[in-house]
Design a protein around this motif. Structure first.
Motif, PDB file in Angstrom:
ATOM      1  N   LYS A  74      -6.068   0.985   5.445  1.00 47.00           N
ATOM      2  CA  LYS A  74      -5.916   0.925   3.990  1.00 47.00           C
ATOM      3  C   LYS A  74      -6.674  -0.285   3.445  1.00 47.00           C
ATOM      4  O   LYS A  74      -7.259  -0.230   2.367  1.00 47.00           O
ATOM      5  CB  LYS A  74      -4.442   0.804   3.605  1.00 47.00           C
ATOM      6  CG  LYS A  74      -3.534   1.865   4.173  1.00 47.00           C
ATOM      7  CD  LYS A  74      -3.776   3.229   3.585  1.00 47.00           C
ATOM      8  CE  LYS A  74      -2.732   4.228   4.093  1.00 47.00           C
ATOM      9  NZ  LYS A  74      -3.008   5.602   3.657  1.00 47.00           N
ATOM     10  N   SER A  79     -11.389  -2.983  -0.939  1.00 49.94           N
ATOM     11  CA  SER A  79      -9.975  -3.093  -0.575  1.00 49.94           C
ATOM     12  C   SER A  79      -9.661  -4.466   0.015  1.00 49.94           C
ATOM     13  O   SER A  79      -8.606  -5.050  -0.267  1.00 49.94           O
ATOM     14  CB  SER A  79      -9.605  -1.995   0.429  1.00 49.94           C
ATOM     15  OG  SER A  79     -10.465  -2.038   1.560  1.00 49.94           O
ATOM     16  N   TYR A 109      -2.711   0.209  -4.253  1.00 45.94           N
ATOM     17  CA  TYR A 109      -2.364  -1.153  -3.852  1.00 45.94           C
ATOM     18  C   TYR A 109      -1.719  -1.880  -5.026  1.00 45.94           C
ATOM     19  O   TYR A 109      -2.185  -1.769  -6.171  1.00 45.94           O
ATOM     20  CB  TYR A 109      -3.611  -1.922  -3.413  1.00 45.94           C
ATOM     21  CG  TYR A 109      -3.347  -3.399  -3.170  1.00 45.94           C
ATOM     22  CD1 TYR A 109      -2.759  -3.829  -1.985  1.00 45.94           C
ATOM     23  CD2 TYR A 109      -3.672  -4.354  -4.128  1.00 45.94           C
ATOM     24  CE1 TYR A 109      -2.501  -5.171  -1.759  1.00 45.94           C
ATOM     25  CE2 TYR A 109      -3.427  -5.696  -3.912  1.00 45.94           C
ATOM     26  CZ  TYR A 109      -2.839  -6.112  -2.724  1.00 45.94           C
ATOM     27  OH  TYR A 109      -2.582  -7.441  -2.508  1.00 45.94           O
ATOM     28  N   TRP A 136       0.876  -1.174   0.000  1.00 49.60           N
ATOM     29  CA  TRP A 136       0.000   0.000   0.000  1.00 49.60           C
ATOM     30  C   TRP A 136       0.911   1.221   0.000  1.00 49.60           C
ATOM     31  O   TRP A 136       1.608   1.498   0.964  1.00 49.60           O
ATOM     32  CB  TRP A 136      -0.902  -0.003   1.229  1.00 49.60           C
ATOM     33  CG  TRP A 136      -1.726  -1.245   1.340  1.00 49.60           C
ATOM     34  CD1 TRP A 136      -1.346  -2.435   1.892  1.00 49.60           C
ATOM     35  CD2 TRP A 136      -3.067  -1.436   0.881  1.00 49.60           C
ATOM     36  NE1 TRP A 136      -2.366  -3.358   1.805  1.00 49.60           N
ATOM     37  CE2 TRP A 136      -3.441  -2.759   1.193  1.00 49.60           C
ATOM     38  CE3 TRP A 136      -3.997  -0.601   0.256  1.00 49.60           C
ATOM     39  CZ2 TRP A 136      -4.694  -3.276   0.890  1.00 49.60           C
ATOM     40  CZ3 TRP A 136      -5.254  -1.113  -0.054  1.00 49.60           C
ATOM     41  CH2 TRP A 136      -5.596  -2.435   0.263  1.00 49.60           C
TER      42      TRP A 136
END
Length: 746
Positions: A580, A490, A234, A220
């Motif tokens: 993240k 994500s 990513y 990330w």
């Protein structure tokens, strides 16, 4: 707010801003360099010659910020600006950070005591051939292999758990048990016979280790290659053939500013280090020992050396800083960033990391079927495998037995005194798996100028900073704003489709990779091993790089409002890293635990919570042997041997350095050094037959060129210890002069 704050402390034109602009200059001077040659066989030469944070970004009105300003003012008034803390307040990419303390000075603040670490009061008096202090990977490797060699061995561990930094702890919440890792989490080559010295040792001990595998590491990173603007991006580093779909070269084409240039420069770096990398199958770390016997045990590499004579030209390169080679060949920013992150697990980015650390990556990570491993049941099962292997040969492991002192008689280490007063004597040697900073504190009766100098020097060696930890139990089924965990894009991209439990997060490429408020990692073992938590849950270990200064913490009282506020403030970067991948991590948490440097020090038994010794490559370390005196080779590790007869060291402060496989290898080398050459060669020959890949371990017929000449000199005289009677029982204690003249017992 953070961006505006950084603009204030590093306005355009400042040195920090200039550092962030550095890679732009690199792009202007891109150039290619030709291939070359180089060899890790070079490491054997050493055995011949040496045989003798960013500033806080919290709102200025927060409790912790106000407290810290007060501490800073008081600290400055007391002793001036502390260099350890000051270097973390404004870090830059090109600056190497190390921390320095005088271990032998009295501590101003008393260390806190934590429940669950034991009182160290176990252990009984006894007599053994080899006494090992500490059950980290180095200590267990040395203890188990010494037992296999026939020595009566005991491993003494201060904690109630074995494994050192590689152990697991559990917590119960809402009727479920959650297990967390506390240390290393990224392992390659444990699933099958490989070049990983830890896996070779497990096979040599006829042990097994159940693992699950995965083939990629999640990254990330800032959208821009270097200036940290824009949303996070990513990408996934995939092991195996770089040309394969989804492989490394495809990632370079997608994410690098100039993908084709990055590929060309990567190939150029591989060519330059090809000979060095290829030597990983010519000689193993398990072949090494620190006496003349290494000539026989490494003789199997002679065919490689004779066909690659240029290996000797690259001897200095092996132990030199990798950045010198990278600066010659690599200009593409994305690729330079990747290389730095591959090196950082040894404590340094490319600037400061030994070239040898990169050789394994180049040689192994791009092989077909290469895989990372997750030990089933937790990392501590690696330690359990080594312990089982040693116990089969009679090794004793004593937990909760704190060593208070290394006993000396006439300048020789003859045993240890435990915290409970019991004395454990060593007929042959004491081996310390403790850090050098902790080892020197155990030598309380230094009585010679040479020993005093050695102890004083090791006590002040530069080290890495401490580590911040965040342990989180996640509820994957909980609805947060109408979403389960699997509903997040994500999570699906990084974990479900990518299958990666291990992730690395960089906040700002312009800041140091050693900055604990910049680079973080998180590991979710439950993705591959659901046994570590209840169904529908996950366990996560988030941890910083080893750059957290200890001084702001040592003044705090654990459990106090100031301590809890500072923990929350410093750990916020760890939450941001996890978010993240899991945007609602805080809301989804069943519970969480923040591990401070104080806890790291207490639970992992490492002075001031250090990540390890930090001697940057490119300059020889003190007490690193004759190699650095007689050659231009900058060997960056102190000797395994010490000025004290009968005292060896192993662990991540010794060759080959930081990392679980490296620490285990250092323990193997210590055990090899303590036994007769014949025992060592028998082990190598036996292990070489366990798998075709291991055939290179066998010294072969070439051993006989040296074996008759050097066998009588192994182990070296100061490690031969006290003779035993014919029935194997130890004789009465003998004068030191007699001890040094007797035959080894193993």
């Amino acid at each position: 707010v953070a961006a505006r704050w950084r603009h204030v402390v590093s306005p355009p034109g400042s040195s920090v801003a200039a550092c962030r602009a550095g890679p732009a200059c690199l792009r202007e001077r891109r150039r290619m360099a030709g291939g070359g040659s180089g060899a890790r066989v070079a490491v054997v030469a050493w055995w011949w010659w040496a045989s003798r944070s960013a500033a806080l970004r919290a709102p200025s009105g927060s409790v912790a910020a106000r407290w810290r300003r007060g501490v800073a003012v008081r600290g400055a008034a007391e002793s001036g600006k502390n260099k350890n803390v000051a270097q973390t307040e404004e870090t830059s990419r090109d600056r190497v950070m190390t921390f320095s303390y005088d271990t032998e000075r009295e501590r101003v603040y008393e260390k806190p005591v934590y429940k669950g670490t034991g009182d160290g009061m176990s252990g009984e008096s006894g007599e053994y051939d080899v006494v090992v202090i500490g059950s980290g990977m180095g200590g267990l490797a040395c203890g188990s292999l010494s037992a296999k060699y026939g020595s009566k061995t005991i491993v003494l561990e201060s904690h109630i758990k074995m494994g050192g930094s590689a152990h697991t702890f559990s917590r119960v919440a809402e009727g479920g048990k959650y297990s967390f890792e506390v240390g290393p989490s990224i392992f390659e080559g444990l699933d099958k016979p490989s070049l990983n010295p830890l896996r070779i040792l497990i096979d040599a001990l006829d042990e097994t280790l159940e693992v699950e595998t995965y083939d990629g590491l999640g990254y990330w990173i800032p959208t821009s290659n270097h200036d940290a603007t824009g949303p996070t991006r990513y990408w996934r580093f995939q092991l195996g053939d770089p040309e394969a779909p989804g492989g490394f070269f495809e990632s370079l084409r997608e994410h690098a500013e100039d993908g084709e240039l990055a590929i060309r420069e990567w190939k150029a770096l591989c060519r330059r280090l090809k000979t060095l990398g290829g030597s990983t199958t010519a000689v193993s770390l398990l072949n090494l020992r620190q006496d003349a016997g290494f000539l026989a045990t490494t003789a199997g590499s002679l065919p490689f050396v004779t066909t690659h004579p240029d290996v000797f030209l690259d001897l200095p390169l092996t132990f030199d800083s990798l950045h010198k080679t990278v600066d010659e060949l690599v200009t593409e920013p994305f690729l330079r960033n990747f290389i730095d992150t591959m090196c950082i697990f040894c404590g340094f980015p490319a600037k400061g990391a030994m070239t040898a650390h990169m050789l394994y990556v180049l040689e192994r990570f791009f092989e077909p079927e290469c895989a990372y491993s997750v030990p089933v049941g937790g990392t501590e099962n690696i330690a359990r495998a080594l312990a089982r292997g040693g116990e089969k040969f009679g090794m004793k492991l004593q937990l909760n037995a704190h060593v208070d002192e290394i006993l000396l008689e006439h300048g020789r280490a003859v045993g240890v005194r435990l915290k409970n007063g019991a004395v454990v004597r060593a007929r042959k040697a004491v081996v310390s798996n403790a850090t050098p900073f902790d080892t020197v504190k155990l030598l309380k009766d230094a009585d010679s100028p040479r020993l005093n100098e050695w102890r004083s020097t090791l006590a002040k060696l530069p080290r890495h900073g401490a580590i911040l930890h965040l342990f989180v139990a996640l509820d994957a089924e909980k609805l947060v704003d109408g979403k389960r965990l699997e509903d997040h894009d994500s999570w699906r991209a990084a974990v479900e489709r990518g299958g990666s439990p291990a992730h690395l997060v960089v906040q700002d490429w312009g800041r140091s990779m050693q900055d604990s408020q910049n680079l973080c990692s998180f590991f979710i073992p439950s993705v591959k091993d659901p046994s570590v938590c209840p169904p529908g849950k996950h366990t996560v270990h988030v941890y910083s790089s080893g750059g957290e200064p200890y001084e702001p913490w040592e003044k705090l009282q654990t459990g106090s409002p100031e301590y809890e506020a500072y923990k929350a403030e410093r750990a916020e970067i760890l939450w941001r890293a996890l978010e993240k991948c899991v945007p609602d991590a805080k809301e989804r948490a069943v519970f969480h635990i923040v591990g401070s440097p104080l806890a790291h020090e207490a639970f992992l038994r490492r002075d001031r919570g250090t990540y390890g010794m930090a001697w940057a490559a490119g300059q020889p370390a003190p007490f690193s042997g004759l190699l650095t005196k007689l050659t231009p080779i900058p060997f960056p590790f102190p000797d395994l041997k010490t000025p004290v007869d009968g005292l060896l060291r192993c662990g991540d402060s010794c060759f080959p350095g930081i990392g679980t496989p490296s620490a285990a290898a250092s323990g193997v080398i210590a055990a090899n050094t303590l036994t007769k050459l014949e025992n060592h060669i028998d082990m190598l020959t036996e292990t070489s037959k366990k798998d075709p890949l291991y055939r290179f371990l066998d010294p072969g017929l070439f051993q006989w060129l040296y074996r008759p000449l050097v066998s009588g000199f192994t182990p070296s005289p100061e490690l031969r210890g006290q003779a035993t009677s014919e029935n194997g029982a130890a004789g009465a204690a003998a004068p030191v002069a007699a001890l040094n003249a007797t035959v080894p017992t193993a």
